[in-house]
Write a protein that holds these residues in place. Sequence first.
Motif, short mmCIF file in Angstrom:
data_model
loop_
_atom_site.label_atom_id
_atom_site.label_comp_id
_atom_site.label_asym_id
_atom_site.label_seq_id
_atom_site.Cartn_x
_atom_site.Cartn_y
_atom_site.Cartn_z
N LEU A 122 1.10 -0.96 0.00
CA LEU A 122 -0.38 0.09 0.03
C LEU A 122 0.74 0.95 0.02
O LEU A 122 0.45 2.22 -0.40
N ALA A 123 2.13 0.70 0.83
CA ALA A 123 2.94 2.07 0.86
C ALA A 123 3.47 2.46 -0.57
O ALA A 123 3.67 3.82 -1.25
N HIS A 124 3.76 1.60 -1.36
CA HIS A 124 4.49 1.56 -2.88
C HIS A 124 2.89 2.23 -4.30
O HIS A 124 3.05 2.97 -4.56
N ILE A 125 2.30 2.00 -3.85
CA ILE A 125 0.86 2.19 -4.22
C ILE A 125 0.44 4.06 -3.61
O ILE A 125 0.50 4.36 -4.62
N VAL A 126 0.65 4.64 -2.86
CA VAL A 126 0.15 5.72 -2.48
C VAL A 126 1.70 6.70 -3.20
O VAL A 126 1.58 7.97 -3.42
N LEU A 127 2.96 6.41 -3.39
CA LEU A 127 4.39 7.10 -4.05
C LEU A 127 4.03 6.80 -4.58
O LEU A 127 4.56 8.34 -5.13
N GLY A 128 3.46 6.07 -5.65
CA GLY A 128 4.02 5.78 -6.47
C GLY A 128 2.68 6.63 -7.35
O GLY A 128 2.78 7.72 -8.47
N THR A 129 1.59 7.03 -6.74
CA THR A 129 0.94 7.89 -7.43
C THR A 129 1.37 9.36 -7.00
O THR A 129 0.22 10.04 -8.17
N ILE A 130 1.82 9.12 -6.00
CA ILE A 130 1.67 10.86 -5.51
C ILE A 130 3.21 11.45 -6.56
O ILE A 130 3.16 12.71 -7.17
N ASP A 131 4.26 9.76 -6.97
CA ASP A 131 4.71 10.69 -8.45
C ASP A 131 4.52 10.94 -9.42
O ASP A 131 4.77 12.05 -10.24
N LEU A 132 2.94 9.91 -9.62
CA LEU A 132 2.43 10.31 -11.33
C LEU A 132 1.34 11.81 -11.49
O LEU A 132 1.63 12.45 -11.88
N PHE A 133 0.45 11.82 -10.29
CA PHE A 133 0.59 13.12 -10.10
C PHE A 133 1.27 14.69 -9.95
O PHE A 133 0.87 15.40 -10.40
N GLU A 134 2.24 13.95 -9.45
CA GLU A 134 3.07 15.28 -8.90
C GLU A 134 4.09 15.86 -10.29
O GLU A 134 4.70 16.78 -10.69
N HIS A 135 4.25 14.46 -11.09
CA HIS A 135 4.99 15.20 -12.81
C HIS A 135 4.52 14.55 -13.86
O HIS A 135 4.21 14.31 -14.65
N ARG A 136 3.32 15.76 -13.62
CA ARG A 136 2.55 15.20 -15.01
C ARG A 136 3.09 16.33 -15.74
O ARG A 136 3.49 17.13 -15.98
#
Length: 52
Positions: free
Chosen positions: A38-52
């Motif tokens: 779950l931590a990987h999912i959250v951190l990966g999602t943050i990266d996806l939204f941060e680097h649009r």
Amino acid sequence: MREGMIPAVLGTVVTASSAAFLGSRYKIAATGILGFGLAHIVLGTIDLFEHR
């Protein structure tokens, strides 16, 4: 490939595989691995939204 996609997909795989072990006798280990997934999912999602 977009940055953050690999951790999000990896987290999904780890979470799904550890959820399969929640009913077994390794419940404590499966819960810990589920948290890492779950931590990987959250951190990966943050990266996806941060680097649009």
